[in-house]
Structures are given as structure tokens and as C-alpha cells.
Design a protein around this motif. Structure first.
Motif, PDB file in Angstrom:
ATOM      1  N   GLY A  54      -5.023   4.707  -2.953  1.00 40.90           N
ATOM      2  CA  GLY A  54      -6.226   3.888  -3.051  1.00 40.90           C
ATOM      3  C   GLY A  54      -6.075   2.767  -4.065  1.00 40.90           C
ATOM      4  N   ARG A 110       0.812  -1.217   0.000  1.00 42.37           N
ATOM      5  CA  ARG A 110       0.000   0.000   0.000  1.00 42.37           C
ATOM      6  C   ARG A 110       0.849   1.274   0.000  1.00 42.37           C
ATOM      7  N   GLN A 146     -10.242   7.038  -4.115  1.00 40.05           N
ATOM      8  CA  GLN A 146     -10.154   7.841  -2.889  1.00 40.05           C
ATOM      9  C   GLN A 146     -10.753   7.076  -1.713  1.00 40.05           C
ATOM     10  N   HIS A 174     -10.883   3.797  -1.348  1.00 42.35           N
ATOM     11  CA  HIS A 174      -9.965   2.720  -0.977  1.00 42.35           C
ATOM     12  C   HIS A 174      -8.745   3.247  -0.229  1.00 42.35           C
ATOM     13  N   ALA A 175      -8.469   4.542  -0.335  1.00 44.43           N
ATOM     14  CA  ALA A 175      -7.315   5.123   0.357  1.00 44.43           C
ATOM     15  C   ALA A 175      -7.583   5.401   1.827  1.00 44.43           C
ATOM     16  N   HIS A 234      -6.253  -1.158  -3.128  1.00 35.04           N
ATOM     17  CA  HIS A 234      -7.201  -2.044  -3.803  1.00 35.04           C
ATOM     18  C   HIS A 234      -6.492  -3.276  -4.351  1.00 35.04           C
TER      19      HIS A 234
END
Length: 325
Positions: free
Chosen positions: A313, A27, A109, A111-112, A317
Motif C-alpha cells: 500500500g 508497486r 492497507q 491503498h494496497a 501510494h
């Protein structure tokens, strides 16, 4: 510098004007690998990606994900202001990655959330403490407007696609009715995005000029500059009008989605307004829900000050996809 083979993910944020591309380790975005490309210089996304791979010493990514400013359906994206074909086949061909994904930019955004440095998150309205898996709401205000809920469950995160900016603009008083009629005359339909966006702020300023019998036009950038410098009362009034309507819309969306985990405002216009939301009445408009006014205190509201959140994000993901496979 060279990169290890099949180790990093390639992530990209495709806007109407520029595309930003980077590598991610899990990430974590690798800041030194972030590059920006002007879309008008390239015939399509595949060419941009190939240029980036070349610029990064022929890096061979294990996965790739792109965030697109437009609706995504069945693995293909349609952009409003860019005539590019963006689908999984194109992305696979350009990157040779084993796993590929395409997200709407607002989904990225969403997923962030949870993976952004807390120093880049400004709290506008505090909310009540909620479980870590409580629903959240991401609201994007920039070139356009959109909003989407963020749901975390045992199998991972879901950020459903949405086109919230094209819903009807809410009306609370006579002035807002006239504003709706003003933007409807110009665009045929009074949508949320016609006021809550960069061009929407310009519409608000122009509307106030018509109301005052002194019509003038000004760019969103100049309106905010004059507002910040307190050199134009109309610019301040337009910003107040914008802020109150933003509060109303965010409050409406909160009642629909019940984001006990918080509302997160993202996008360039959100960041530009972040210093004014409290003074210009965002909180009052957000909570102005009659007998549910007290209930609205459950929802915290925050502004995300991270220009690379969509890249994070995309990386997050891809991590979730690898865990589910």
C-alpha cells in the motif's frame, strides 16, 4: 547487493513492537529486501531507517513512505504504544528521498487493494458484480480495530483516516448488553475495539466465565488454539460471540459506506478467524438488517492473507503521488 541510485522507493510498516522495511520498484515489493527490526532496540524511526539503508548497501531511494499504527495529522504521526517522533522532516532527513509520505497503517492497507495477489484473498461472502471504481471498505482487526472506506476516482485513490474502533459497541440483545457493561466496567466506555481485537477476544472469554460463575482468563492465542482444537467449549463460545459482533459491526459500516466493491478484512486476528467466520455465524449477523437484509447481499466480504499488504500500500501510494505531480 548494491542498488541503483534514485530508482527504488523505501517503504516501512511501523507497529508497536516491530518495524518492517523494504524496497519497492513501483508497486512491486522486492521480497529479498524485506527486513524486520525490533523497535525497543532503537531510539526512533530515523535510526531504524539509517540502519536499513546501511544494511542495504547504502541504498539511495527516490521516495519513501511509512505506515504507522496510530493517527496521522498534518504529516505527523502519533503512536499509541511507541514514543517516537514520526513526521515528514524526520523521514526526509533519514532517507534523503525526494518524495516522502506518512500513512495510518489502515490507510496503507486500503491503498494496497487491487495490487494483492488474488491467491492471498479469501472470499467469505460473495457479492454482486460492481464497477472497478466502486467504493470498498477495509476493516482491520488485530491489536486494535479500525475501518476506512477506499474511493477510486479519476484523480487517484483516497483512503480517509478513521478511528472506527472507538465508536460505541452495538447492542442487539440482553447478552450483548451485559457484555457492554462488562467491558465498560473494565475500561470506562464500551467501544468496538474492547471486543473486536486480540484483547477483545480475551474480554469475551473472561465475560463468559463471569456469566458461568466460573471466571477464568486466557490469552487470545490460547483461546484460538483451544477453539481450533475443539478442546474448550468456552473458547468456541467466545469465538462465536466475537464473530457475530464482527458481522454486526461490518454490516453497520457497510450500510454507512456502501462498499459495492467489497469489504476486506485485514490484520492478524482477521486471519486467525478466517476459517471460522462461516461456521460461527458471520454472514447471518452481517445480513441481519431487517428490511435491508436482501440489500446486504450486494457486499462481498473477503479476508486478506498478505502480511506485507501495508508495504504494498505504501508503494502504491507513492506511485499515485508521482502520477499526480
Amino acid at each position: 547487493m548494491s542498488h541503483p541510485t534514485n530508482t527504488y522507493s523505501l517503504v516501512a510498516d511501523i507497529g508497536g513492537t516491530n518495524t518492517r522495511v523494504a524496497l519497492a520498484n513501483g508497486r512491486q515489493i522486492l521480497p529479498e529486501t524485506i527486513r524486520r527490526y525490533t523497535n525497543s532496540k532503537f531510539p526512533g524511526l530515523e535510526t531504524v531507517i539509517r540502519q536499513y539503508i546501511s544494511d542495504e548497501n547504502d541504498v539511495d531511494p527516490i521516495a519513501a513512505c511509512v505506515a504507522v499504527a496510530g493517527p496521522v495529522r498534518d504529516g505527523a504521526a502519533t503512536m499509541t504504544n511507541l514514543d517516537w517522533t514520526i513526521d515528514k522532516d524526520t523521514l526526509t532527513r533519514a532517507t534523503s528521498a525526494e518524495t516522502v509520505a506518512i500513512l495510518n497503517d489502515l490507510q496503507a492497507q486500503g491503498h494496497a487493494l487491487g495490487y494483492i495477489d488474488q491467491a492471498n484473498i479469501q472470499t467469505v461472502l460473495p457479492g454482486q458484480k460492481a464497477p472497478d471504481n466502486a467504493a470498498r471498505l477495509v476493516v482491520g482487526v488485530g491489536t486494535g480495530f479500525n475501518a476506512a472506506p477506499v474511493f477510486d476516482h479519476e484523480h487517484g485513490r483516497i483512503v480517509p483516516p478513521s478511528e472506527s474502533g472507538h465508536a460505541n459497541l452495538p447492542i442487539r440483545n440482553e447478552m450483548e448488553l451485559r457484555l457492554c457493561q462488562f467491558v465498560s466496567t473494565a475500561h470506562g466506555f464500551p467501544a468496538v475495539e474492547d471486543v473486536l481485537s486480540g484483547r477483545g477476544l480475551e474480554h469475551a472469554y473472561a465475560f463468559l466465565g463471569v456469566e458461568a460463575n466460573d471466571p477464568r482468563e486466557l490469552s487470545a492465542k490460547d483461546i484460538m488454539e483451544r477453539c481450533n482444537n475443539q478442546t474448550d467449549p468456552r473458547a468456541e463460545e467466545a469465538a462465536r460471540l466475537f464473530t457475530r459482533i464482527l458481522g454486526t459491526v461490518c454490516g453497520n459500516l457497510s450500510l454507512i459506506q456502501l462498499p459495492f466493491g467489497g469489504v476486506y478484512l485485514v490484520g492478524g486476528v482477521s486471519r486467525a478467524f478466517s476459517a471460522h467466520l462461516t461456521n460461527f455465524g458471520f454472514g447471518e449477523a452481517f445480513r441481519d438488517k431487517g428490511r435491508f437484509a436482501g440489500f446486504m447481499g450486494n457486499f462481498g466480504v473477503h479476508v486478506v492473507h498478505d502480511d506485507y499488504a501495508a508495504l504494498t500500500g505504501c508503494a502504491a501510494h507513492l506511485v499515485s503521488l508521482s502520477k499526480s505531480n
